[in-house]
Write a protein that holds these residues in place. Structure first.
Motif, mmCIF file in Angstrom:
data_model
loop_
_atom_site.group_PDB
_atom_site.id
_atom_site.type_symbol
_atom_site.label_atom_id
_atom_site.label_comp_id
_atom_site.label_asym_id
_atom_site.label_seq_id
_atom_site.Cartn_x
_atom_site.Cartn_y
_atom_site.Cartn_z
ATOM 1 N N ALA A 150 -41.335 35.964 65.364
ATOM 2 C CA ALA A 150 -41.927 35.040 66.328
ATOM 3 C C ALA A 150 -42.196 35.702 67.673
ATOM 4 O O ALA A 150 -43.082 35.276 68.426
ATOM 5 C CB ALA A 150 -41.021 33.829 66.516
ATOM 6 N N LEU A 151 -41.461 36.773 67.989
ATOM 7 C CA LEU A 151 -41.646 37.457 69.273
ATOM 8 C C LEU A 151 -43.001 38.141 69.372
ATOM 9 O O LEU A 151 -43.618 38.170 70.437
ATOM 10 C CB LEU A 151 -40.522 38.479 69.488
ATOM 11 C CG LEU A 151 -39.110 37.904 69.594
ATOM 12 C CD1 LEU A 151 -38.082 39.016 69.650
ATOM 13 C CD2 LEU A 151 -38.992 36.992 70.818
ATOM 14 N N ASP A 152 -43.484 38.695 68.260
ATOM 15 C CA ASP A 152 -44.788 39.385 68.260
ATOM 16 C C ASP A 152 -45.227 39.588 66.809
ATOM 17 O O ASP A 152 -45.190 40.699 66.277
ATOM 18 C CB ASP A 152 -44.671 40.733 68.975
ATOM 19 C CG ASP A 152 -46.012 41.233 69.493
ATOM 20 O OD1 ASP A 152 -47.051 40.649 69.094
ATOM 21 O OD2 ASP A 152 -46.042 42.187 70.288
ATOM 22 N N PRO A 153 -45.664 38.526 66.130
ATOM 23 C CA PRO A 153 -45.848 38.575 64.673
ATOM 24 C C PRO A 153 -46.955 39.486 64.169
ATOM 25 O O PRO A 153 -46.940 39.869 63.007
ATOM 26 C CB PRO A 153 -46.152 37.107 64.314
ATOM 27 C CG PRO A 153 -46.682 36.503 65.568
ATOM 28 C CD PRO A 153 -45.950 37.185 66.685
ATOM 29 N N LEU A 154 -47.905 39.841 65.032
ATOM 30 C CA LEU A 154 -49.041 40.638 64.572
ATOM 31 C C LEU A 154 -49.056 42.055 65.134
ATOM 32 O O LEU A 154 -50.020 42.793 64.929
ATOM 33 C CB LEU A 154 -50.357 39.922 64.920
ATOM 34 C CG LEU A 154 -50.533 38.547 64.259
ATOM 35 C CD1 LEU A 154 -51.853 37.932 64.661
ATOM 36 C CD2 LEU A 154 -50.444 38.651 62.741
ATOM 37 N N ASP A 155 -47.989 42.425 65.830
ATOM 38 C CA ASP A 155 -47.881 43.801 66.302
ATOM 39 C C ASP A 155 -47.312 44.659 65.169
ATOM 40 O O ASP A 155 -46.170 44.479 64.760
ATOM 41 C CB ASP A 155 -46.970 43.876 67.529
ATOM 42 C CG ASP A 155 -46.854 45.299 68.053
ATOM 43 O OD1 ASP A 155 -45.884 45.988 67.672
ATOM 44 O OD2 ASP A 155 -47.748 45.720 68.812
ATOM 45 N N LYS A 156 -48.126 45.584 64.667
ATOM 46 C CA LYS A 156 -47.718 46.353 63.480
ATOM 47 C C LYS A 156 -46.419 47.114 63.712
ATOM 48 O O LYS A 156 -45.532 47.118 62.843
ATOM 49 C CB LYS A 156 -48.835 47.335 63.086
ATOM 50 C CG LYS A 156 -48.580 48.043 61.758
ATOM 51 C CD LYS A 156 -49.511 49.218 61.531
ATOM 52 C CE LYS A 156 -49.105 50.408 62.370
ATOM 53 N NZ LYS A 156 -49.835 51.653 62.013
ATOM 54 N N ASP A 157 -46.276 47.751 64.866
ATOM 55 C CA ASP A 157 -45.068 48.538 65.123
ATOM 56 C C ASP A 157 -43.823 47.645 65.160
ATOM 57 O O ASP A 157 -42.748 48.044 64.685
ATOM 58 C CB ASP A 157 -45.215 49.306 66.438
ATOM 59 C CG ASP A 157 -46.279 50.394 66.355
ATOM 60 O OD1 ASP A 157 -46.560 50.868 65.227
ATOM 61 O OD2 ASP A 157 -46.854 50.748 67.397
ATOM 62 N N HIS A 158 -43.979 46.454 65.725
ATOM 63 C CA HIS A 158 -42.862 45.506 65.759
ATOM 64 C C HIS A 158 -42.494 45.068 64.342
ATOM 65 O O HIS A 158 -41.305 45.019 63.985
ATOM 66 C CB HIS A 158 -43.253 44.299 66.613
ATOM 67 C CG HIS A 158 -42.184 43.256 66.737
ATOM 68 N ND1 HIS A 158 -40.949 43.507 67.300
ATOM 69 C CD2 HIS A 158 -42.166 41.943 66.351
ATOM 70 C CE1 HIS A 158 -40.219 42.396 67.278
ATOM 71 N NE2 HIS A 158 -40.930 41.438 66.691
ATOM 72 N N VAL A 159 -43.502 44.780 63.528
ATOM 73 C CA VAL A 159 -43.255 44.379 62.138
ATOM 74 C C VAL A 159 -42.588 45.510 61.362
ATOM 75 O O VAL A 159 -41.674 45.268 60.550
ATOM 76 C CB VAL A 159 -44.565 43.933 61.461
ATOM 77 C CG1 VAL A 159 -44.353 43.685 59.971
ATOM 78 C CG2 VAL A 159 -45.109 42.667 62.126
ATOM 79 N N ILE A 160 -43.012 46.729 61.596
ATOM 80 C CA ILE A 160 -42.399 47.881 60.907
ATOM 81 C C ILE A 160 -40.916 47.983 61.260
ATOM 82 O O ILE A 160 -40.064 48.238 60.390
ATOM 83 C CB ILE A 160 -43.136 49.185 61.264
ATOM 84 C CG1 ILE A 160 -44.532 49.196 60.624
ATOM 85 C CG2 ILE A 160 -42.339 50.407 60.801
ATOM 86 C CD1 ILE A 160 -45.380 50.391 61.017
ATOM 87 N N ARG A 161 -40.580 47.786 62.531
ATOM 88 C CA ARG A 161 -39.166 47.835 62.930
ATOM 89 C C ARG A 161 -38.364 46.756 62.195
ATOM 90 O O ARG A 161 -37.230 46.998 61.756
ATOM 91 C CB ARG A 161 -39.035 47.660 64.448
ATOM 92 C CG ARG A 161 -39.444 48.875 65.256
ATOM 93 C CD ARG A 161 -39.030 48.749 66.712
ATOM 94 N NE ARG A 161 -39.826 47.742 67.402
ATOM 95 C CZ ARG A 161 -40.982 47.983 68.011
ATOM 96 N NH1 ARG A 161 -41.493 49.209 67.998
ATOM 97 N NH2 ARG A 161 -41.636 47.025 68.634
ATOM 98 N N ILE A 162 -38.958 45.584 62.062
ATOM 99 C CA ILE A 162 -38.273 44.496 61.347
ATOM 100 C C ILE A 162 -38.108 44.851 59.874
ATOM 101 O O ILE A 162 -37.048 44.627 59.274
ATOM 102 C CB ILE A 162 -39.058 43.178 61.510
ATOM 103 C CG1 ILE A 162 -39.126 42.784 62.984
ATOM 104 C CG2 ILE A 162 -38.408 42.066 60.692
ATOM 105 C CD1 ILE A 162 -40.070 41.630 63.267
#
Length: 585
Positions: free
Chosen positions: A372-384
């Motif tokens: 929810a913090l940044d659902p479409l940021d690829k780098d953020h999704v990769i970290r998750i």
């Protein structure tokens, strides 16, 4: 329980605002404090303005509710639009599809159901069957009217010797399993969740996992189908078998399934073994694992080399595994909690990162909060995704329980999902196309920089004899792989949900273009999204005709439901009559 279920399905629409608000607006324009017009021309000009405002207001008022195919039904400019008192809003579980309707009938018996359908047939009104509202594509929703069997939820007969159960089709899977327990029986296989009504779960071709186990519609050995034109039909393998097999996975378009007799199995325990592997190891062991494990699935984690393998089998009499994990629950979650706290500092505030309630969140809740913090940021999704891989590494181990408990799976929060089904050889000789599909899919995700969250779930089933099932086959030993891609909707913000939706459909479109035709892949009926673009719709219609007996299905619909009482906009677009079928360019 049934009233709780309906409360999930129905929401009262907001009350209309004052019926004379348009008149109040005109009075404001002509109030004594306003300057008087200096000429007849000015008078006509201001009168024209008043009529324009009145016309626009009336048009806005009477354009609600939105049509069923509206693109963004919750667009901010319209969210306060008045709705009539008797209008209900019905949405699916993910909140991705909703309709406004004045008609939602709940018969409590077959005669009442038959009377409702006969009346709708006579008056040429639509009455679409809807179950628990769990289909991601809202397959059962219809603005014109719906019928729900939540009040027809009884177990009618259990034959412990033959291991069969006859139920009213409105019973939920969870309630049925509870009722079977005292008879020492259970269902052969399960989908990930248990809230579906039995009628709904068989009509859409739902499935569990296990290359030797068929989709759930294969458990049906007889049923009563209530139709608008021909009344109540009793169908089985012996009585009208062609219609029986067609109607088992009939998408609610041939009749309303009112009663079902299911083949059960003895209640049994399973040992679940969860461990982390990688693509190379899976290629080496895949054939053996498919044949040796009663239930198996892979959870692929994009942008990592991690594949979670979940195998479920009856307990071995010779060897009982150690039913504990190396790490405790808190240790497994700690890496995800740490990432969430770090992300809160970046996206929110230091104070929020210290909230003690973080430690009470489950893994799927933490994942939703992170996305929810940044659902479409690829780098953020990769970290998750990497944190999820670490979580599964620390969750390896065994657990044992009853099959209905073990086979459940926490799918996470609201989400968009597209699941495809395609043939992959036989159990004795797998084609390995299932692994080729996954390799290409993961490469596509990285090539196109798709912010794809985890997991991509891959499961297997045996074939179905229902011709409308995505796993239908005349080959008895053919097996099918099912692959689901997802994007979560962890926010209630309309604009953010809109952005996620657009990105998901781009993701889905890329997989369709790159993979579906090469692998003869077709979407799960409860997850197929009907395109609004005319050319894309024509392509969908052509694809469906290649795989399914569309002409036979349409002919049967016209015999059982000539006035299309049970149809919907979605069903009519997927299966237009022969004369109205689109032609792809």
């Amino acid at each position: 329980m049934r009233h709780l279920l309906l409360s999930r399905l129905l929401r009262r629409a907001p009350s209309p605002s004052h019926p004379h608000h348009h008149l109040q607006l005109i009075r404001a324009l002509s109030s004594p404090s306003s300057p008087l017009p200096s000429s007849d021309a000015d008078l006509r000009k201001y009168a024209g303005y008043a009529l324009l405002v009145l016309g626009c207001g009336a048009a806005t008022y009477y354009s609600f509710p939105f049509p069923a195919d509206a693109l963004h039904k919750k667009a901010v400019p319209f969210k306060y639009a008045p709705l009539p008192d008797d209008l209900h809003t019905v949405s699916n579980w993910s909140g991705t599809h909703e309709v406004h309707t004045r008609v939602l009938l709940q018969p409590d018996s077959i005669p009442a159901l038959q009377d409702a359908l006969s009346t709708a047939h006579r008056e040429r009104r639509r009455l679409r069957p809807v179950g628990s509202g769990l289909s991601p594509n809202g397959l059962g929703l219809s603005r014109a009217g719906m019928v729900n069997l939540a009040l027809m939820d009884k177990v009618l007969h259990v034959d412990a010797k033959k291991k069969t159960v006859t139920v009213q089709a409105g019973i939920r899977v969870a309630e049925l399993v509870d009722a079977l327990r005292e008879h020492g029986l259970t269902l052969q296989n399960f989908a990930s969740i248990r809230e579906q009504q039995v009628g709904g779960i068989i009509q859409v071709g739902a499935h569990g996992t296990g290359a030797g186990l068929p989709p759930i519609d294969e458990q049906v050995i007889s049923m009563k189908l209530v139709t608008p034109a021909r009344g109540t039909l009793e169908l089985s393998r012996e009585k009208d078998p062609d219609l029986f097999y067609l109607a088992r996975c009939g998408l609610g378009g041939l009749g309303v399934v009112a009663e079902v007799t299911l083949q059960c199995v003895e209640r049994h325990q399973l040992v679940e073994h969860t461990f982390v592997s990688n693509a190379d190891e899976i290629k080496k062991n895949h054939k053996k694992w498919l044949s040796e494990n009663k239930h198996i699935k892979y959870l692929w984690i994009p942008y990592t080399d991690t594949v979670v393998v979940v195998q479920c089998n009856p307990p071995s009499k010779r060897k009982t595994p150690k039913l504990t994990s190396k790490y405790g629950k808190d240790e497994a979650l700690q890496h995800v909690r740490d990432l969430y706290r770090e992300s809160l500092k970046k996206y929110r505030t230091e104070a929020e990162s210290k909230d003690p309630l973080i430690d009470q969140l489950s893994f799927t809740e933490l994942r939703d909060q992170l996305l929810a913090l940044d659902p479409l940021d690829k780098d953020h999704v990769i970290r998750i995704n990497k944190a999820e891989a670490e979580y599964w590494k620390k969750s390896e181990g065994y657990r044992m329980g009853w099959s209905d408990e073990i086979l459940g799976f926490d799918c996470g929060g609201q989400q968009w999902v597209s699941e495809t089904c395609f043939p992959t050889g036989t159990l004795a000789k797998p084609s390995m196309k299932d692994l080729d599909y996954m390799e290409e899919l993961l490469q596509l995700i990285e090539k196109e920089d798709i912010p794809a969250p985890a997991p991509i779930e891959q499961r297997w089933t045996a074939r179905s004899r229902s011709p409308m099932s995505p796993a239908s086959s005349s080959e008895e030993d053919e097996i099918f792989s099912w692959v689901g891609i997802i994007m979560y909707l962890p926010t209630s913000d309309p604009r953010q949900r809109k952005d996620i939706t657009e990105e998901f459909f781009n993701y889905r479109s890329l997989t369709q273009t790159s993979l579906w035709d090469d692998y003869s892949a077709y979407e799960h009926w409860a997850k197929i999204e009907v395109p609004k673009d005319k050319d894309e719709l024509a392509e969908l219609q052509v694809r469906l005709r290649k795989r399914f007996p569309v002409d036979i299905y349409n002919k049967t619909r016209m015999e059982l439901d000539p006035n299309k009482v049970l149809s919907s906009v979605k069903l009519d677009k997927m299966f237009p009559g022969t004369r109205t079928v689109q032609h792809a360019k």
